[in-house]
Design an enzyme around this catalytic site. Structure first.
Site, PDB file in Angstrom:
ATOM      1  N   TYR A  65      61.067  -8.540 -70.375  1.00  0.00           N
ATOM      2  CA  TYR A  65      59.589  -8.513 -70.300  1.00  0.00           C
ATOM      3  C   TYR A  65      59.005  -8.887 -71.666  1.00  0.00           C
ATOM      4  O   TYR A  65      58.168  -9.785 -71.755  1.00  0.00           O
ATOM      5  CB  TYR A  65      59.089  -7.128 -69.869  1.00  0.00           C
ATOM      6  CG  TYR A  65      57.655  -6.921 -70.262  1.00  0.00           C
ATOM      7  CD1 TYR A  65      57.319  -6.169 -71.383  1.00  0.00           C
ATOM      8  CD2 TYR A  65      56.630  -7.544 -69.559  1.00  0.00           C
ATOM      9  CE1 TYR A  65      56.001  -6.022 -71.783  1.00  0.00           C
ATOM     10  CE2 TYR A  65      55.314  -7.406 -69.957  1.00  0.00           C
ATOM     11  CZ  TYR A  65      55.007  -6.641 -71.069  1.00  0.00           C
ATOM     12  OH  TYR A  65      53.706  -6.515 -71.474  1.00  0.00           O
ATOM     13  N   LYS A 116      56.741 -12.374 -73.138  1.00  0.00           N
ATOM     14  CA  LYS A 116      55.492 -12.380 -73.917  1.00  0.00           C
ATOM     15  C   LYS A 116      55.659 -13.235 -75.167  1.00  0.00           C
ATOM     16  O   LYS A 116      54.785 -14.031 -75.527  1.00  0.00           O
ATOM     17  CB  LYS A 116      55.088 -10.949 -74.292  1.00  0.00           C
ATOM     18  CG  LYS A 116      54.594 -10.116 -73.122  1.00  0.00           C
ATOM     19  CD  LYS A 116      53.375 -10.758 -72.443  1.00  0.00           C
ATOM     20  CE  LYS A 116      52.848  -9.921 -71.313  1.00  0.00           C
ATOM     21  NZ  LYS A 116      51.700 -10.552 -70.627  1.00  0.00           N
ATOM     22  N   SER A 160      51.649  -8.264 -76.151  1.00  0.00           N
ATOM     23  CA  SER A 160      52.091  -6.874 -76.290  1.00  0.00           C
ATOM     24  C   SER A 160      52.739  -6.631 -77.647  1.00  0.00           C
ATOM     25  O   SER A 160      53.342  -7.522 -78.235  1.00  0.00           O
ATOM     26  CB  SER A 160      53.120  -6.564 -75.190  1.00  0.00           C
ATOM     27  OG  SER A 160      53.742  -5.329 -75.418  1.00  0.00           O
TER      28      SER A 160
HETATM   29  C1  WQD Z   1      55.644   5.931 -74.492  1.00  0.00           C
HETATM   30  C2  WQD Z   1      56.482   7.066 -75.056  1.00  0.00           C
HETATM   31  C3  WQD Z   1      58.698   7.193 -74.160  1.00  0.00           C
HETATM   32  C4  WQD Z   1      57.623   8.306 -70.097  1.00  0.00           C
HETATM   33  C5  WQD Z   1      55.441   0.277 -72.708  1.00  0.00           C
HETATM   34  C6  WQD Z   1      55.834  -1.163 -72.731  1.00  0.00           C
HETATM   35  C7  WQD Z   1      54.859  -1.948 -73.555  1.00  0.00           C
HETATM   36  C8  WQD Z   1      53.469  -1.697 -73.081  1.00  0.00           C
HETATM   37  C9  WQD Z   1      53.147  -0.200 -73.064  1.00  0.00           C
HETATM   38  C10 WQD Z   1      52.878  -3.501 -71.644  1.00  0.00           C
HETATM   39  C11 WQD Z   1      57.915   6.646 -75.328  1.00  0.00           C
HETATM   40  C12 WQD Z   1      57.879   8.434 -73.809  1.00  0.00           C
HETATM   41  C13 WQD Z   1      57.541   7.939 -71.431  1.00  0.00           C
HETATM   42  C14 WQD Z   1      58.182   9.556 -69.743  1.00  0.00           C
HETATM   43  C15 WQD Z   1      58.528  10.033 -72.068  1.00  0.00           C
HETATM   44  N1  WQD Z   1      53.308  -2.224 -71.790  1.00  0.00           N
HETATM   45  N2  WQD Z   1      57.983   8.799 -72.382  1.00  0.00           N
HETATM   46  N3  WQD Z   1      58.611  10.372 -70.750  1.00  0.00           N
HETATM   47  O1  WQD Z   1      57.526   2.282 -73.842  1.00  0.00           O
HETATM   48  O2  WQD Z   1      55.752   2.560 -75.651  1.00  0.00           O
HETATM   49  O3  WQD Z   1      55.514   0.768 -74.002  1.00  0.00           O
HETATM   50  O4  WQD Z   1      54.124   0.404 -72.241  1.00  0.00           O
HETATM   51  O5  WQD Z   1      52.497  -4.281 -72.444  1.00  0.00           O
HETATM   52  O6  WQD Z   1      55.196  -3.297 -73.416  1.00  0.00           O
HETATM   53  O7  WQD Z   1      57.102  -1.238 -73.330  1.00  0.00           O
HETATM   54  O8  WQD Z   1      55.203   3.121 -73.285  1.00  0.00           O
HETATM   55  O9  WQD Z   1      54.386   4.980 -71.904  1.00  0.00           O
HETATM   56  O10 WQD Z   1      56.661   3.979 -71.372  1.00  0.00           O
HETATM   57  O11 WQD Z   1      56.386   5.369 -73.408  1.00  0.00           O
HETATM   58  O12 WQD Z   1      58.949  10.790 -72.961  1.00  0.00           O
HETATM   59  O13 WQD Z   1      58.288   9.936 -68.542  1.00  0.00           O
HETATM   60  O14 WQD Z   1      56.542   8.095 -74.084  1.00  0.00           O
HETATM   61  O15 WQD Z   1      60.016   7.571 -74.528  1.00  0.00           O
HETATM   62  O16 WQD Z   1      58.353   7.309 -76.493  1.00  0.00           O
HETATM   63  P1  WQD Z   1      56.114   2.220 -74.261  1.00  0.00           P
HETATM   64  P2  WQD Z   1      55.651   4.366 -72.396  1.00  0.00           P
END
Ligand code: WQD
Length: 345
Positions: free
Chosen positions: A153, A157, A128
């Site tokens: 998490y 990785k 990741s």
């Molecule tokens: C993306 C953006 C949130 C939800 C995670 C893991 C990473 C990988 C991908 C496994 C951010 C914003 C989110 C919501 C929002 N997973 N958001 N409202 O955090 O980049 O990565 O998933 O490998 O390891 O950390 O993805 O989709 O959670 O967030 O505003 O209800 O969307 O703040 O900026 P993230 P995400």
């Protein structure tokens, strides 16, 4: 062309199931290991419907060394392993770190033990972009510094990559390719397989589609006061089918003996960053759905901006993304409409 069996741990999960489709399309035979802790059994039937191929399923846990040994002994001609099986909820990993360290590390260690015993020497590891933390320079290359992960998490990785690296140093026939995913989204265009979050989704896109479907009342955008053009965080969202094809490219490079290095790492993204607000607006336009959202406070642990430099994967894996963010969001919405009637555990 029959290219032999591939062990796919976590193969019934979101990325695992899409990768099994592409494995079959490429002539491989997946042998899926899954304990169904984060996947649904009906997905196996969907895979059979989609591919019209035989799907070997071994229900069990990679933490069970005896079970893992029995799987490899039941299947001859295993050419390699793709290791997806891991817990991946960032927030939960902070509230229950031991569960994450035990599961994600022990399953990987067990797999290496069995691969050595069975002389299976090709491993694709699901990693990741969280290993980079908040990069100082963008886009992120594979040489960007590894930073202390923002969560247990992410640390699992990083640690697993280090364990497999050390294993390679001790076993010079062993090869591994680590794919550092950016943000996987979307679903298979058939609408037969896709993401199945358990409970309220942590990730942005399933939360968007569930809000549009009326399952959630409102999307909260976590902060619009970041140092970005519209104030919301920037990520590199990649269609899960493009991501799955990267696994086939990596595996085939090793199976065909074309990789000179024992270890290789590739960033798997699109190379383009989009903000949360852009994703919302593109979703609304692509699906003709009006989304109910509100701006809330920042989410702990979020990095401000991260997107990939994907030139290494393009050159060395002969792979690149083909599907747009708009297509990813259309496919995510299509899948959401299909599953709104399905109860998941
Ligand atoms: C993306 C953006 C949130 C939800 C995670 C893991 C990473 C990988 C991908 C496994 C951010 C914003 C989110 C919501 C929002 N997973 N958001 N409202 O955090 O980049 O990565 O998933 O490998 O390891 O950390 O993805 O989709 O959670 O967030 O505003 O209800 O969307 O703040 O900026 P993230 P995400």
């Amino acid at each position: 062309m029959e290219r032999g069996k591939i062990i796919v741990t976590g193969g019934v999960g979101y990325i695992g199931s899409h990768t099994c489709v592409e494995l079959i399309n490429a002539g491989y035979t997946p042998v899926i290991i899954d304990n169904f802790s984060n996947s649904e059994k009906f997905v196996i039937d969907r895979l059979k419907e989609l591919t019209k191929a035989e799907i070997y399923l071994e229900e069990g846990d990679c933490n069970d060394l005896g079970f893992l040994k029995s799987v490899f002994s039941r299947h001859s001609g295993i050419q390699g392993v793709i290791h997806f099986a891991a817990y991946k909820a960032v927030g939960e990993s902070s509230s229950n770190p031991i569960k994450y360290y035990e599961n994600n590390l022990v399953s990987t260690i067990n797999l290496l033990k069995v691969m050595e015993h069975e002389q299976v020497n090709n491993l694709v590891f699901s990693s990741s972009c969280t290993v980079y933390g908040q990069p100082d320079i963008l886009p992120v290359t594979e040489e960007s510094p590894i930073k202390p992960a923002e969560s247990p998490y992410g640390r699992t990785k990083q640690i697993c990559e280090d364990i497999i690296t050390d294993f390679c140093k001790a076993k010079n026939h062993f090869r591994f390719i680590s794919l550092r995913y950016f943000n996987p989204i979307g679903a298979h265009p058939s609408g037969l397989i896709g993401e199945l979050p358990i409970g309220a989704p942590n990730n942005l896109v399933p939360y968007i589609t569930q809000t549009a479907a009326g399952i959630r009342d409102q999307l909260t955008i976590f902060g619009d006061d970041y140092n970005t053009p519209d104030g919301t965080c920037i990520r590199d969202y990649i269609h899960v089918v493009d991501l799955s094809k990267a696994h086939i490219a990596a595996l085939t490079k090793m199976v065909m003996g074309n990789n000179t290095e024992q270890k290789a790492v590739y960033n798997i993204g699109t190379g383009t960053g989009h903000s949360v607000m852009e994703v919302v607006k593109i979703f609304e336009k692509a699906t003709n759905q009006k989304l109910n959202y509100v701006i809330g406070k920042r989410r702990d642990g979020d990095v401000e901006k991260v997107f990939a430099d994907v030139t290494k994967a393009q050159h060395e894996l002969n792979w690149k993304t083909e599907l747009s963010l708009e297509q990813s969001l259309k496919d995510a919405w299509n899948w959401q409409k299909n599953i709104s009637s399905i109860e998941t555990h």
